[in-house]
Design an enzyme around this catalytic site. Sequence first.
Site, PDB file in Angstrom:
ATOM      1  N   ARG A 235      24.489  34.688  16.183  1.00  0.00           N
ATOM      2  CA  ARG A 235      25.487  34.550  15.118  1.00  0.00           C
ATOM      3  C   ARG A 235      26.692  33.742  15.608  1.00  0.00           C
ATOM      4  NH1 ARG A 235      28.907  38.464  14.613  1.00  0.00           N
ATOM      5  NH2 ARG A 235      27.395  40.146  14.740  1.00  0.00           N
TER       6      ARG A 235
ATOM      7  N   LYS B 149      21.447  18.857   0.020  1.00  0.00           N
ATOM      8  CA  LYS B 149      21.021  17.678  -0.746  1.00  0.00           C
ATOM      9  C   LYS B 149      20.815  16.468   0.158  1.00  0.00           C
ATOM     10  CE  LYS B 149      23.308  19.687  -4.656  1.00  0.00           C
ATOM     11  NZ  LYS B 149      24.669  20.095  -4.947  1.00  0.00           N
TER      12      LYS B 149
ATOM     13  N   ASP C 108      35.579  17.853  -0.780  1.00  0.00           N
ATOM     14  CA  ASP C 108      34.120  18.026  -0.886  1.00  0.00           C
ATOM     15  C   ASP C 108      33.476  16.637  -0.890  1.00  0.00           C
ATOM     16  OD1 ASP C 108      31.495  18.324  -1.755  1.00  0.00           O
ATOM     17  OD2 ASP C 108      31.965  19.934  -3.164  1.00  0.00           O
TER      18      ASP C 108
ATOM     19  N   TYR D 101      32.089  20.706  -9.293  1.00  0.00           N
ATOM     20  CA  TYR D 101      30.737  21.244  -9.162  1.00  0.00           C
ATOM     21  C   TYR D 101      30.747  22.687  -9.682  1.00  0.00           C
ATOM     22  CZ  TYR D 101      26.519  23.040  -7.010  1.00  0.00           C
ATOM     23  OH  TYR D 101      25.315  23.646  -6.812  1.00  0.00           O
TER      24      TYR D 101
HETATM   25  C1  PLP Z   1      25.455  21.174  -4.407  1.00  0.00           C
HETATM   26  C2  PLP Z   1      26.892  21.030  -4.261  1.00  0.00           C
HETATM   27  C3  PLP Z   1      27.644  22.029  -3.620  1.00  0.00           C
HETATM   28  C4  PLP Z   1      27.067  23.341  -3.143  1.00  0.00           C
HETATM   29  O1  PLP Z   1      26.121  23.200  -2.139  1.00  0.00           O
HETATM   30  P1  PLP Z   1      24.925  24.226  -1.855  1.00  0.00           P
HETATM   31  O2  PLP Z   1      24.376  23.744  -0.567  1.00  0.00           O
HETATM   32  O3  PLP Z   1      23.976  24.127  -3.012  1.00  0.00           O
HETATM   33  O4  PLP Z   1      25.507  25.591  -1.767  1.00  0.00           O
HETATM   34  C5  PLP Z   1      29.019  21.812  -3.463  1.00  0.00           C
HETATM   35  N1  PLP Z   1      29.603  20.700  -3.923  1.00  0.00           N
HETATM   36  C6  PLP Z   1      28.911  19.710  -4.556  1.00  0.00           C
HETATM   37  C7  PLP Z   1      29.636  18.498  -5.030  1.00  0.00           C
HETATM   38  C8  PLP Z   1      27.544  19.844  -4.750  1.00  0.00           C
HETATM   39  O5  PLP Z   1      26.877  18.882  -5.400  1.00  0.00           O
END
Ligand code: PLP
Length: 242
Positions: free
Chosen positions: A11, A162, A137, A63
């Site tokens: 962890r 992603k 982000d 998001y």
């Molecule tokens: C998908 C996404 C997230 C969250 O990510 P996860 O890995 O699905 O928890 C945060 N910000 C944006 C802009 C996203 O497209």
Amino acid sequence: MDEMGDYDYTRSGNPTRTTLQDHLAKIIGCETVWAVNSGMSALDIIARLIKPGEHVVAGDDLYGGTQRLLTFLNTNGSANVSHIDLTNLDLVKKTITKDTAFVFLESPTNPLIKVVDLKSIADYAHSVNPNALVVFDNTMMTPLLMKPLELGADIQYESATKYLNGHHDIMAGIIATNSEDLAKRLFFVINSIGSGLSPFDSWLLLRGLKTLSLRLERQQSNALKLATWLQGQGLKVRYPDR
Ligand SMILES: *Cc1c(COP(=O)(O)O)cnc(C)c1O
């Protein structure tokens, strides 16, 4: 032996996660990267730095998961969140005050693809309150297309589920900063709640990153072709290049 070392317990740290984090720090060009178990978890870790009731400025087109978590914090009194159109710089300047502790930005916004002027907002927030933390982000751009920390963000985070991984076989998130103090405070939360990325998922993400630049180039050329074609059909197209 009273020194436990970096890898006494998974962890807290494991060699594969360290390799991934070091690799990402090189790509991003920053001091510290923490790999965690989802993009939302990255936001949750950062949001734990907010003290009860502190003023937070965030976008009005976010998001869905980000909107959900910030609304939850707002409803519980854990933060006082103002959601505004971040592409309106006058409005941004009216909303950010010396009491604003955090500014959460995302660009291009999801789903409306609005482009936010990170540098102007970060410069303004820091001039009004030097201790304000600007959080960005960078999921949509990836470190290859945008370097938020160079444009004034204090903390950059991304979903690695992603584009960064690209294979759709893990969930992951990353948090990056150049501040040693912030890095320590963020690691304290990650270690306390156990949201660090597992060794096997770290290995899978290292594999995914190897094809990031190839995938990104192809995706962009496909997207540009599609956007151009759709525009040619007389449709209103939201594509930052148009
Ligand atoms: C998908 C996404 C997230 C969250 O990510 P996860 O890995 O699905 O928890 C945060 N910000 C944006 C802009 C996203 O497209």
